[in-house]
Design a protein around this motif. Structure first.
Motif, PDB file in Angstrom:
ATOM      1  N   THR A   1      44.556 -35.588 -23.906  1.00 25.58           N
ATOM      2  CA  THR A   1      45.770 -36.498 -23.074  1.00 25.58           C
ATOM      3  C   THR A   1      46.142 -37.266 -24.314  1.00 25.58           C
ATOM      4  OG1 THR A   1      44.495 -38.034 -22.279  1.00 25.58           O
ATOM      5  CG2 THR A   1      44.956 -36.100 -20.848  1.00 25.58           C
TER       6      THR A   1
ATOM      7  N   LEU B   1      59.634 -36.800 -12.064  1.00 29.49           N
ATOM      8  CA  LEU B   1      58.806 -35.505 -12.139  1.00 29.49           C
ATOM      9  C   LEU B   1      58.776 -34.629 -11.335  1.00 29.49           C
ATOM     10  CD1 LEU B   1      55.395 -37.648 -12.955  1.00 29.49           C
ATOM     11  CD2 LEU B   1      57.147 -36.780 -14.467  1.00 29.49           C
TER      12      LEU B   1
ATOM     13  N   VAL C   1      52.731 -43.562 -19.301  1.00 30.66           N
ATOM     14  CA  VAL C   1      52.255 -42.482 -18.568  1.00 30.66           C
ATOM     15  C   VAL C   1      50.932 -41.555 -19.622  1.00 30.66           C
ATOM     16  CG1 VAL C   1      54.381 -42.160 -17.516  1.00 30.66           C
ATOM     17  CG2 VAL C   1      53.816 -40.830 -19.791  1.00 30.66           C
TER      18      VAL C   1
ATOM     19  N   ILE D   1      49.938 -37.890 -20.677  1.00 33.22           N
ATOM     20  CA  ILE D   1      50.310 -36.389 -20.770  1.00 33.22           C
ATOM     21  C   ILE D   1      49.263 -35.621 -21.000  1.00 33.22           C
ATOM     22  CG2 ILE D   1      52.110 -34.978 -22.200  1.00 33.22           C
ATOM     23  CD1 ILE D   1      53.869 -37.241 -22.655  1.00 33.22           C
TER      24      ILE D   1
ATOM     25  N   ILE E   1      52.060 -34.731 -16.103  1.00 36.57           N
ATOM     26  CA  ILE E   1      52.304 -36.005 -16.512  1.00 36.57           C
ATOM     27  C   ILE E   1      51.592 -36.823 -15.425  1.00 36.57           C
ATOM     28  CG2 ILE E   1      53.947 -37.877 -17.000  1.00 36.57           C
ATOM     29  CD1 ILE E   1      53.952 -35.457 -18.734  1.00 36.57           C
TER      30      ILE E   1
ATOM     31  N   TYR F   1      51.318 -40.647 -13.612  1.00 34.06           N
ATOM     32  CA  TYR F   1      51.703 -42.118 -13.607  1.00 34.06           C
ATOM     33  C   TYR F   1      51.298 -42.821 -12.480  1.00 34.06           C
ATOM     34  CZ  TYR F   1      54.841 -46.227 -13.128  1.00 34.06           C
ATOM     35  OH  TYR F   1      55.116 -47.337 -12.537  1.00 34.06           O
TER      36      TYR F   1
ATOM     37  N   LYS G   1      51.498 -37.503  -9.860  1.00 40.24           N
ATOM     38  CA  LYS G   1      51.384 -36.580 -10.989  1.00 40.24           C
ATOM     39  C   LYS G   1      52.331 -35.473 -10.711  1.00 40.24           C
ATOM     40  CE  LYS G   1      46.352 -36.446 -11.227  1.00 40.24           C
ATOM     41  NZ  LYS G   1      46.111 -36.598 -12.693  1.00 40.24           N
TER      42      LYS G   1
ATOM     43  N   TYR H   1      55.348 -32.678 -13.383  1.00 33.43           N
ATOM     44  CA  TYR H   1      55.585 -31.881 -14.477  1.00 33.43           C
ATOM     45  C   TYR H   1      57.126 -32.388 -15.399  1.00 33.43           C
ATOM     46  CZ  TYR H   1      51.676 -28.726 -13.344  1.00 33.43           C
ATOM     47  OH  TYR H   1      50.619 -28.265 -13.001  1.00 33.43           O
TER      48      TYR H   1
ATOM     49  N   ASN I   1      57.886 -32.108 -22.334  1.00 38.75           N
ATOM     50  CA  ASN I   1      57.242 -33.107 -23.315  1.00 38.75           C
ATOM     51  C   ASN I   1      57.900 -33.208 -24.681  1.00 38.75           C
ATOM     52  OD1 ASN I   1      55.615 -34.893 -24.781  1.00 38.75           O
ATOM     53  ND2 ASN I   1      53.992 -33.462 -25.191  1.00 38.75           N
TER      54      ASN I   1
ATOM     55  N   PHE J   1      59.951 -38.897 -23.599  1.00 34.00           N
ATOM     56  CA  PHE J   1      58.910 -39.629 -23.769  1.00 34.00           C
ATOM     57  C   PHE J   1      58.907 -40.045 -25.042  1.00 34.00           C
ATOM     58  CE2 PHE J   1      57.738 -36.719 -20.277  1.00 34.00           C
ATOM     59  CZ  PHE J   1      57.390 -37.643 -19.300  1.00 34.00           C
TER      60      PHE J   1
END
Length: 494
Positions: free
Chosen positions: A158, A169, A189, A191, A203, A205, A209, A211, A214, A219
């Motif tokens: 991660t 998200l 967050v 990843i 992701i 936070y 959770k 998606y 990326n 980000f």
């Protein structure tokens, strides 16, 4: 020998070392499988017994050395490597000692194991599947080399990143899936890089959770939002230029939020009090450490001076009870720099002028009150305050328990105790007289008339004082009784 090894392994290794296949030059196969997956499978068989029997040696309940490596590789990658250690060594890409990676095979005279890193291997030998030290004296005495069949995908783990803007998200790795949660701009967050599928990653936070793609559009590897402090009274601009209009004023020492991704020729987007403007980000205007300033409250209305002396001209007037900022390292004797509403002047830092605690506090009258012109009962009435009204008390004006009380812009004095002033609102509601009303001295019709309330007048009803349908009603600083029914009182003005 220290280890009793399979005759089949010894024969296969020796033969393989002298066949033309040892010069194979093709690259190792790429696989989406990771070493962690390989090692997890390999560890499942720790302690399983050794066997050379042809119908047992390839697992899953018994293994010899090459049967074990063949079984584990095929289980994880789906690809079957050669059956015995000699052909395995011949078919593998040779790896220089020192360049080996976890997941490679490590070969010895008459033996093969799976290298797992840190100088260790997991292997099947006469006392079962176990982990050994490759660099032990025995294994080094019969060491042959390393071979690579697969380029295992390395576990990426991660990484920490920051939301470039407010993000939604998704519950799945596509745009048309539902929203799993919201992330505010600048939020930190995590990843999951191993969850990558066509650029979409899991992701996390806080407890949310979902998606998101990326990419740098969403980000940043570095902070997006950072707190700074105004080095002086500042005018934030509407645009990133000095000649644009003032968007808002920021008082010296106040904390602001800077969006570090908004640079235009050194100007950045700055947010303060929910409003946004622009300012140059350098030490002349914004600093990343709080200034040595403290909040004080004015004991009374104050005249700040342009210089640190009484005969200096008045800079501005600060009202009673106002919060000001004092710069603690700017004193000239007892005089200090004081900032109020984006303007700075001087005042002595003494208890006569400034307090570290709040000066003004709201109270509510417990009954109809006569505020006095002086701090004593036998002084004249300064003004009347009706029961339940909100008043302001200056907590720095105590004289034998009497305090300065302000109501409706006028000031008088009253004892500060629960008989007269309380710090919670009374349970009173405003009603309006449907017609002219006769308030009674007691909660009954045959009681004397207390006063007459004209039609439409606003009165205060005490909701905790009923005797049946009769309630205490206050009008113009006098209290009587009236039934609380639609015939007499209504919640809406007419």
């Amino acid at each position: 020998m220290k280890k009793v090894l399979s005759v089949l392994c010894i024969f296969a290794i020796v033969m393989g070392m002298f066949t033309p296949f040892a010069i194979k030059a093709s690259a190792a196969t790429n696989t989406n499988s990771t070493f962690d997956e390989l090692y997890a499978e390999a560890k499942k068989h720790l302690g399983k017994p050794y066997s050379q029997d042809l119908d047992k040696r390839r697992g899953p309940n018994y293994f010899d050395c090459s049967g074990y490596t063949q079984y584990v590789y095929q289980k994880v990658t789906g690809i079957k490597i050669p059956d015995t250690s000699g052909p395995q060594y011949a078919a593998a890409d040779k790896v220089k000692n020192g360049n080996q990676k976890p997941g490679d095979l490590v070969y010895f005279k008459g033996h093969v194991g799976i290298y797992i890193g840190n100088g260790k291997m997991i292997n099947a030998q006469n006392d079962g599947v176990k982990i050994d030290n490759v660099n032990s004296t025995y294994w080094q005495s019969i060491f042959v080399g390393y071979g690579r069949f697969f380029n295992f995908s390395e576990k990426k783990g991660t990484k920490t990143a920051y939301a470039v803007s407010d993000l939604n998200l998704r519950s799945s790795n596509n745009w048309d899936s539902s929203v799993a949660g919201k992330i505010p701009q600048g939020a930190k967050v995590s990843i999951d890089l191993d969850s990558d599928k066509n650029g979409w990653c899991m992701i996390t936070y806080n407890n949310i959770k979902g998606y998101m793609l990326n990419t740098t559009s969403y980000f940043s590897d570095t902070q997006v939002i950072k707190n700074y402090y105004a080095k002086d009274n500042l005018n934030l601009r509407m645009k990133a230029t000095w000649d644009s209009e003032v968007a808002q004023k920021v008082q010296k020492g106040e904390k602001v939020t800077v969006n570090l991704k908004t640079s235009v020729n050194g100007w950045y987007q700055v947010t303060y009090g929910g409003k946004t403007g622009y300012m140059l980000l350098n030490d002349n205007y914004l600093v990343d450490q709080p200034l040595n300033m403290k909040t004080y409250y004015t004991v009374r209305g104050l005249n700040l001076r342009n210089e640190a002396k009484w005969d200096s001209s008045v800079n501005q007037t600060v009202p009673e009870g106002a919060a000001v900022k004092v710069e603690m390292n700017t004193n000239n004797g007892v005089w200090y720099k004081v900032t109020y509403q984006n303007k700075t002047g001087y005042i002595p830092l003494t208890d006569d002028y400034l307090s570290t605690t709040t000066v003004l506090k709201t109270y509510y009258t417990k009954d109809n009150l006569n505020l006095r012109s002086e701090a004593k009962w036998d002084s004249e009435v300064a003004q009347k305050v009706q029961k339940g009204e909100k008043v302001t008390v200056n907590l720095k004006t105590s004289v034998n328990g009497w305090y300065q009380v302000t109501y409706g812009g006028k000031t008088g004095y009253m004892l500060l105790n629960d008989n007269y002033l309380v710090d919670q609102p009374l349970n009173m509601k405003t009603y309006y007289a449907v017609n002219a009303l006769n308030l009674r001295n007691e909660a009954k019709w045959d009681s004397d008339i207390n006063q007459i309330v004209p039609a439409g007048a606003a009165v205060k009803v005490e909701m905790d004082t009923n005797n049946g349908v009769w309630y205490k009603v206050t009008y113009q600083n006098k209290t009587g009784y009236m039934p609380l029914t639609d015939d007499y009182l209504t919640l809406t003005a007419k």
